[in-house]
Write an enzyme that holds these catalytic residues in place. Structure first.
Site, PDB file in Angstrom:
ATOM      1  N   LYS A 116       0.950  -1.215  -0.001  1.00  0.00           N
ATOM      2  CA  LYS A 116      -0.123   0.002  -0.032  1.00  0.00           C
ATOM      3  C   LYS A 116       0.792   1.050   0.224  1.00  0.00           C
ATOM      4  CE  LYS A 116      -4.392   0.642   0.256  1.00  0.00           C
ATOM      5  NZ  LYS A 116      -5.687  -0.370  -0.042  1.00  0.00           N
TER       6      LYS A 116
HETATM    7  P1  NAD Z   1     -13.016   7.618  -2.039  1.00  0.00           P
HETATM    8  O1  NAD Z   1     -12.017   8.463  -1.739  1.00  0.00           O
HETATM    9  O2  NAD Z   1     -13.636   7.358  -3.347  1.00  0.00           O
HETATM   10  O3  NAD Z   1     -14.124   7.806  -1.038  1.00  0.00           O
HETATM   11  C1  NAD Z   1     -13.787   7.949   0.421  1.00  0.00           C
HETATM   12  C2  NAD Z   1     -15.334   8.511   1.059  1.00  0.00           C
HETATM   13  O4  NAD Z   1     -14.921   8.744   2.468  1.00  0.00           O
HETATM   14  C3  NAD Z   1     -15.640   9.850   0.630  1.00  0.00           C
HETATM   15  O5  NAD Z   1     -17.034   9.985   0.555  1.00  0.00           O
HETATM   16  C4  NAD Z   1     -15.220  10.760   1.830  1.00  0.00           C
HETATM   17  O6  NAD Z   1     -15.961  12.126   1.634  1.00  0.00           O
HETATM   18  C5  NAD Z   1     -15.645   9.767   2.987  1.00  0.00           C
HETATM   19  N1  NAD Z   1     -14.925  10.189   4.224  1.00  0.00           N
HETATM   20  C6  NAD Z   1     -13.696  10.681   4.423  1.00  0.00           C
HETATM   21  N2  NAD Z   1     -13.340  11.064   5.532  1.00  0.00           N
HETATM   22  C7  NAD Z   1     -14.713  10.769   6.304  1.00  0.00           C
HETATM   23  C8  NAD Z   1     -15.015  10.815   7.592  1.00  0.00           C
HETATM   24  N3  NAD Z   1     -14.293  11.417   8.575  1.00  0.00           N
HETATM   25  N4  NAD Z   1     -16.306  10.650   7.794  1.00  0.00           N
HETATM   26  C9  NAD Z   1     -17.238  10.216   7.089  1.00  0.00           C
HETATM   27  N5  NAD Z   1     -17.000  10.107   5.572  1.00  0.00           N
HETATM   28  C10 NAD Z   1     -15.507  10.249   5.307  1.00  0.00           C
HETATM   29  O7  NAD Z   1     -12.178   6.387  -1.314  1.00  0.00           O
HETATM   30  P2  NAD Z   1     -12.846   4.629  -1.648  1.00  0.00           P
HETATM   31  O8  NAD Z   1     -11.986   4.148  -2.503  1.00  0.00           O
HETATM   32  O9  NAD Z   1     -14.367   4.525  -1.588  1.00  0.00           O
HETATM   33  O10 NAD Z   1     -12.422   4.060  -0.333  1.00  0.00           O
HETATM   34  C11 NAD Z   1     -13.060   3.924   0.849  1.00  0.00           C
HETATM   35  C12 NAD Z   1     -12.735   2.759   1.849  1.00  0.00           C
HETATM   36  O11 NAD Z   1     -12.948   1.566   1.178  1.00  0.00           O
HETATM   37  C13 NAD Z   1     -11.196   2.947   2.182  1.00  0.00           C
HETATM   38  O12 NAD Z   1     -11.158   2.421   3.417  1.00  0.00           O
HETATM   39  C14 NAD Z   1     -10.492   2.188   1.262  1.00  0.00           C
HETATM   40  O13 NAD Z   1      -9.312   1.610   1.924  1.00  0.00           O
HETATM   41  C15 NAD Z   1     -11.482   1.051   1.014  1.00  0.00           C
HETATM   42  N6  NAD Z   1     -11.194   0.155  -0.116  1.00  0.00           N
HETATM   43  C16 NAD Z   1     -11.366   0.964  -1.486  1.00  0.00           C
HETATM   44  C17 NAD Z   1     -11.211  -0.160  -2.559  1.00  0.00           C
HETATM   45  C18 NAD Z   1     -11.457   0.671  -3.908  1.00  0.00           C
HETATM   46  O14 NAD Z   1     -11.316  -0.306  -4.847  1.00  0.00           O
HETATM   47  N7  NAD Z   1     -11.401   1.743  -4.106  1.00  0.00           N
HETATM   48  C19 NAD Z   1     -11.081  -1.315  -2.257  1.00  0.00           C
HETATM   49  C20 NAD Z   1     -11.105  -1.828  -0.990  1.00  0.00           C
HETATM   50  C21 NAD Z   1     -11.120  -1.101  -0.058  1.00  0.00           C
END
Ligand code: NAD
Length: 431
Positions: A116
């Site tokens: 990561k």
């Molecule tokens: P993203 O940046 O697209 O979305 C993140 C969201 O979380 C946004 O809506 C943001 O406003 C919100 N957020 C941030 N801080 C916050 C807070 N303090 N309170 C409430 N909401 C908050 O990111 P993503 O890709 O959707 O990732 C989200 C989670 O999923 C992360 O933990 C990431 O590691 C995990 N994840 C993502 C993927 C992927 O394919 N993108 C895969 C596996 C896991």
């Protein structure tokens, strides 16, 4: 509940999310009696790269940035994992996220190890041109620490297909011309026209929904009319909501970094996505629901809660507020050990992150394979193969819950660690 009640003893360092991973790891390793020598290997990361690099801003000033890439383990294949742009990115967060990636690859039976990375900054404070230069300069600073057969980044929080396209272009630009075409798989989650896979954008949310479907089948619980809440409305949260809609599920509260909203009558995910797309990706000011605070979101009575934002959201403080049947962990590490213990006591089911959100890395693997073979699969093929991978992992975890009489997170770890243990025993340690 005190930390001592859960057996959770944070180290003397500031409590951090990496402590959570090690706590979860030790719990599973103890229960399965993981070989002590293999335990020594898996509880450490392999490589930790920190780069400080300068970028020229639009007004001509130079700013220094700090970026990270942690490579946890490559016993099963090349290092693989996302890149995060966020002010809270630090070495411990990246270590934790890299370690979870190793478990995810092992659990879903794909030939990838775990890594990561990220840059510690707030991307919302920079222009699009600055963001491009920051991304390109970070890629250049990483140099050969990433590579299509060595370590393959992907999107995570605040990074997307456009960022992957800039990384790809920067990486290819530093290669000799005749080598370039063979390197498109240096990143996944690319735009489709630049070598991305159909279905990668929705893959993590799709995996979350496959696991929720299977949970509801196992429980004899009808998803039609079921209510749910979502924290985080980015890639994972919004796709999960969009894909739950055809099941007849009702989104009744949602939160992102800009605010939280509730509507007991239901919020239409497509309408909210459309609104956010015209509002810098944020849900603030959404007119078709009532503004609430974070605590109220946690307290909303619903059937399912999908954390899809950041780590450590379900804790000793917030877990007592939850009034749901299931927590489906779209985010990585949303629940800390104290939170876990409380959810268990309350009888709330948990589909743990390394299973629930593994759809993203599985389809990243499909994208990588398509690039290597110069193939383009259609959505039916991608979704069908993803379904098989996720449900196979789900069933193995479910069986392990029974065999070890343990919780789902520990069972998921046991499945993943068993695979890694077997591989290390077969290969031995050089020299
Ligand atoms: P993203 O940046 O697209 O979305 C993140 C969201 O979380 C946004 O809506 C943001 O406003 C919100 N957020 C941030 N801080 C916050 C807070 N303090 N309170 C409430 N909401 C908050 O990111 P993503 O890709 O959707 O990732 C989200 C989670 O999923 C992360 O933990 C990431 O590691 C995990 N994840 C993502 C993927 C992927 O394919 N993108 C895969 C596996 C896991």
């Amino acid at each position: 509940m005190s930390k001592a009640d859960t057996g959770y003893i944070p180290t003397k360092r500031k409590a951090n999310v990496y402590d959570n991973v090690i706590w979860q790891f030790n719990k599973a390793a103890d229960l399965m009696q993981l070989d002590p020598d293999i335990r020594k290997i898996l509880e450490r990361t392999t490589n930790e790269i920190v780069v400080n690099f300068p970028v020229k801003l639009d007004d001509g000033r130079i700013e220094m940035f700090t970026g990270y890439r942690v490579q946890h383990n490559s016993a099963l294949g090349p290092f693989k994992g996302g890149l995060r742009f966020h002010p809270a990115v630090d070495i411990n967060e990246v270590r934790a996220l890299a370690t979870w990636m190793t478990w995810k690859g092992a659990l879903t039976d794909i030939p990838f190890g775990g890594a990561k990375g990220g840059i510690q900054f707030d991307p919302y404070k920079y222009t699009i041109n600055e963001l491009e230069r920051i991304t390109r300069r970070f890629t250049f600073a990483l140099g050969n620490n990433i590579g299509p057969e060595y370590d393959i980044p992907a999107p995570d929080v605040n990074t997307n297909a456009q960022i992957m396209a800039w990384i790809l272009d920067t990486y290819l630009s530093t290669m000799l011309p005749h080598e370039r075409q063979a390197c498109v798989h240096v990143v996944t989650g690319k735009p489709i026209e630049s070598g991305g896979s159909i279905g990668r954008d929705k893959a993590t949310g799709q995996g979350v929904v496959f696991t929720i479907e299977q949970w509801s089948k196992d429980k004899g619980f009808d998803l039609e009319g079921a209510t749910y809440t979502v924290q985080g409305f980015g890639n994972v949260g919004s796709w999960t909501a969009r894909l739950l809609k055809p099941h007849g599920c009702k989104l009744i509260a949602v939160e992102d970094v800009s605010g939280a909203f509730s509507n007991p009558g239901g919020i239409d995910p497509d309408d909210l996505i459309d609104y956010a797309s015209k509002n810098k990706g944020l849900i603030s000011g959404y007119p078709n629901a009532k503004s609430i605070d974070s605590k109220s979101l946690m307290q909303t009575q619903a059937d399912i809660f999908v954390p899809a934002a950041l780590e450590n959201q379900i804790t000793g403080e917030t877990a007592p507020l939850l009034d749901v049947k299931l927590v489906a962990e779209g985010a990585n590490g949303p629940t800390d050990p104290e939170g876990d213990a409380i959810l268990q006591k309350k009888g709330i089911d948990v589909i743990p992150d390394i299973l629930c959100n593994a759809g993203g890395v599985v389809v990243s693997y499909f994208e990588w394979l398509q690039n290597k073979r110069s193939e383009f699969w259609d959505l039916e093929e991608v979704d069908g193969k993803l379904y098989k991978k996720i449900i196979n992992a789900y069933v193995r975890v479910r069986d392990t819950v029974k065999n070890y009489n343990t919780d789902w997170r520990t069972a998921a770890y046991i499945v993943a660690l068993s695979r890694l243990e077997t591989v290390y025993k077969e290969r031995g340690i050089f020299p």
